[in-house]
Enzyme design. Sequence first.
Site, mmCIF file in Angstrom:
data_model
loop_
_atom_site.group_PDB
_atom_site.id
_atom_site.type_symbol
_atom_site.label_atom_id
_atom_site.label_comp_id
_atom_site.label_asym_id
_atom_site.label_seq_id
_atom_site.Cartn_x
_atom_site.Cartn_y
_atom_site.Cartn_z
ATOM 1 C CB THR A 135 20.845 6.766 79.581
ATOM 2 O OG1 THR A 135 21.850 6.068 78.839
ATOM 3 C CG2 THR A 135 21.132 6.629 81.078
ATOM 4 C CG HIS A 164 17.966 3.179 68.931
ATOM 5 N ND1 HIS A 164 17.767 3.931 67.783
ATOM 6 C CD2 HIS A 164 18.510 2.006 68.512
ATOM 7 C CE1 HIS A 164 18.166 3.234 66.719
ATOM 8 N NE2 HIS A 164 18.631 2.061 67.145
ATOM 9 C CG HIS A 178 13.803 4.321 67.170
ATOM 10 N ND1 HIS A 178 14.693 4.971 67.984
ATOM 11 C CD2 HIS A 178 12.719 4.071 67.941
ATOM 12 C CE1 HIS A 178 14.168 5.126 69.188
ATOM 13 N NE2 HIS A 178 12.965 4.592 69.183
ATOM 14 C CG HIS A 220 21.461 0.255 73.599
ATOM 15 N ND1 HIS A 220 20.352 1.024 73.828
ATOM 16 C CD2 HIS A 220 22.185 0.287 74.739
ATOM 17 C CE1 HIS A 220 20.404 1.523 75.059
ATOM 18 N NE2 HIS A 220 21.503 1.077 75.643
HETATM 19 P P1 AMP Z 1 22.009 2.520 78.437
HETATM 20 O O1 AMP Z 1 22.361 3.295 79.702
HETATM 21 O O2 AMP Z 1 21.862 1.056 78.650
HETATM 22 O O3 AMP Z 1 20.824 3.161 77.752
HETATM 23 O O4 AMP Z 1 23.263 2.667 77.489
HETATM 24 C C1 AMP Z 1 23.550 3.837 76.802
HETATM 25 C C2 AMP Z 1 25.034 3.888 76.627
HETATM 26 O O5 AMP Z 1 25.324 4.830 75.623
HETATM 27 C C3 AMP Z 1 25.828 4.313 77.871
HETATM 28 O O6 AMP Z 1 26.719 3.263 78.250
HETATM 29 C C4 AMP Z 1 26.577 5.568 77.400
HETATM 30 O O7 AMP Z 1 27.889 5.653 77.922
HETATM 31 C C5 AMP Z 1 26.580 5.392 75.898
HETATM 32 N N1 AMP Z 1 26.682 6.614 75.108
HETATM 33 C C6 AMP Z 1 25.989 7.777 75.273
HETATM 34 N N2 AMP Z 1 26.304 8.647 74.307
HETATM 35 C C7 AMP Z 1 27.210 8.028 73.500
HETATM 36 C C8 AMP Z 1 27.933 8.417 72.322
HETATM 37 N N3 AMP Z 1 27.760 9.623 71.759
HETATM 38 N N4 AMP Z 1 28.785 7.528 71.775
HETATM 39 C C9 AMP Z 1 28.969 6.310 72.333
HETATM 40 N N5 AMP Z 1 28.318 5.882 73.433
HETATM 41 C C10 AMP Z 1 27.457 6.729 74.019
HETATM 42 ZN ZN ZN Z 2 16.563 5.622 67.627
#
Ligand code: AMP
Ligand code: ZN
Length: 114
Positions: free
Chosen positions: A95, A98, A46, A100
Amino acid sequence: MTDCLFCKIAAGEIPCNKAYEDADVLAFYDIHPQAPVHILVIPKAHAAAGAGEITAENSALAGKCFEAIAKLAGELDLSAGFRVVTNNGPAAGQTVPHLHFHLLAGKDLSLTMG
Ligand code: AMP
Ligand code: ZN
């Protein structure tokens, strides 16, 4: 970080559909794909909540994520084109706080970026 979804996925506490893994980086398929290929590439640590927290201390991990993206693009034959997106903050739709990177491919992606 204890209450972080992607830390829990990196630790194996929550399952994922893994696309790539090495010592520092994990890549897994997004649970709500927005393109035929939609992979999330994360540093296991993280190190930052998002791109706005990248510093000289943690930028090597961001670079390792991009090395993984290049490997995935080769392995999955994304030579027709792919896009890398990172959302930073709620107004950008982030959302999960962390760091990504979304790797998107598999169709003609919209040229609209925002
Ligand atoms: P962001 O909205 O840019 O923070 O991206 C977060 C992403 O995580 C979104 O596209 C979600 O669909 C994805 N996401 C949330 N929970 C999971 C999970 N358990 N496994 C895989 N992807 C996830
Ligand atoms: Zn994290």
